[in-house]
Design a protein around this motif. Structure first.
Motif, short mmCIF file in Angstrom:
data_model
loop_
_atom_site.label_atom_id
_atom_site.label_comp_id
_atom_site.label_asym_id
_atom_site.label_seq_id
_atom_site.Cartn_x
_atom_site.Cartn_y
_atom_site.Cartn_z
N TRP A 13 0.88 -1.14 -0.09
CA TRP A 13 0.10 -0.08 -0.08
C TRP A 13 0.98 1.20 0.00
N ILE A 14 1.30 1.73 -1.11
CA ILE A 14 2.16 2.90 -1.57
C ILE A 14 1.35 4.11 -0.93
N TYR A 15 0.39 4.40 -1.45
CA TYR A 15 -0.36 5.72 -1.53
C TYR A 15 -0.66 6.07 0.17
N PRO A 16 -1.04 5.09 0.86
CA PRO A 16 -1.28 5.65 2.07
C PRO A 16 0.12 6.04 2.93
N VAL A 17 1.15 5.42 2.55
CA VAL A 17 2.45 5.74 2.83
C VAL A 17 2.94 7.15 2.57
N TRP A 18 2.69 7.53 1.27
CA TRP A 18 2.83 8.73 0.83
C TRP A 18 2.08 9.88 1.39
N GLU A 19 0.63 9.66 1.41
CA GLU A 19 -0.01 10.63 2.27
C GLU A 19 0.37 10.85 3.72
N HIS A 20 0.78 9.74 4.39
CA HIS A 20 1.10 9.96 5.68
C HIS A 20 2.65 10.78 5.93
N LEU A 21 3.46 10.40 5.05
CA LEU A 21 4.84 10.92 4.98
C LEU A 21 4.83 12.27 4.46
N LYS A 22 3.98 12.67 3.74
CA LYS A 22 3.87 13.89 3.10
C LYS A 22 4.24 14.95 3.47
N PRO A 23 3.75 15.43 4.81
CA PRO A 23 4.19 16.34 5.62
C PRO A 23 5.49 16.50 6.15
N TRP A 24 6.20 15.39 6.24
CA TRP A 24 7.62 15.29 6.68
C TRP A 24 8.45 15.46 5.39
N LEU A 25 8.06 14.69 4.35
CA LEU A 25 8.85 14.95 2.92
C LEU A 25 8.79 16.14 2.37
N VAL A 26 7.70 16.92 2.18
CA VAL A 26 7.61 18.07 1.53
C VAL A 26 8.36 19.26 2.57
#
Length: 164
Positions: free
Chosen positions: A107-120
């Motif tokens: 499940w890649i999309y949920p990981v992206w959505e969850h990490l987005k605040p940190w990554l951006v």
């Protein structure tokens, strides 16, 4: 009368062509096996105790920005999970693994959505390119794939209900 050397030349030409076709088929099979091995390795890695612990640290915490994420999860856990999934995104973007097969396992999309605040808020940028762009790319494909699969499943269940 047929010249024996002409027959021999024809047999050699046909043998070379058959050998080339066989070699191409074997190379394709080897490439498919290698892609499967890569995916199995990815699944084994993500299910390892270390990755499971880091995944739990990251995905079971709520955070709104980079600082809060690092306070709650720790940099190592965030970096481990984001780097792993970015690597999967790179393999998908470069077509080194079958994307649909990867999406069936992960499940890649949920990981992206969850990490987005940190990554951006990541300070790591190479000009206009963010280091996590392949994670975002794979996440969008994963989202679309899962939506399509869910839609197909709902349609199939509706047909089964009507036929029952």
């Amino acid at each position: 009368m047929v010249d024996a050397s002409l027959v021999f030349d024809a047999v050699v030409a046909v043998s070379i062509a058959a050998g080339a076709v066989f070699a191409i088929a074997e190379l394709r099979l080897m490439a498919r096996d290698r892609r499967t091995q890569l995916l199995v390795g990815m699944v084994l890695q993500v299910s390892s105790p270390e990755m499971s612990e880091n995944y739990r640290k990251v995905m079971f915490q709520e955070f709104k920005n980079r600082k809060e994420a690092e306070e709650k999860c720790g940099y190592v856990a965030l970096d481990t999970i984001s780097t792993y999934y970015t690597g999967i995104g790179t393999l998908i973007r470069r077509r080194l693994v079958d994307a649909d097969l990867a999406f069936d396992f992960m499940w890649i999309y949920p990981v992206w959505e969850h990490l987005k605040p940190w990554l951006v808020e990541s300070p790591i940028r190479y000009g206009p390119i963010e280091w996590w762009q392949d994670l975002e790319y794979a996440a969008e494909l994963d989202r679309a794939y899962k939506e399509k699969r869910a839609s197909e499943l709902l349609k199939r269940r509706a047909r089964e209900k009507r036929s029952a």
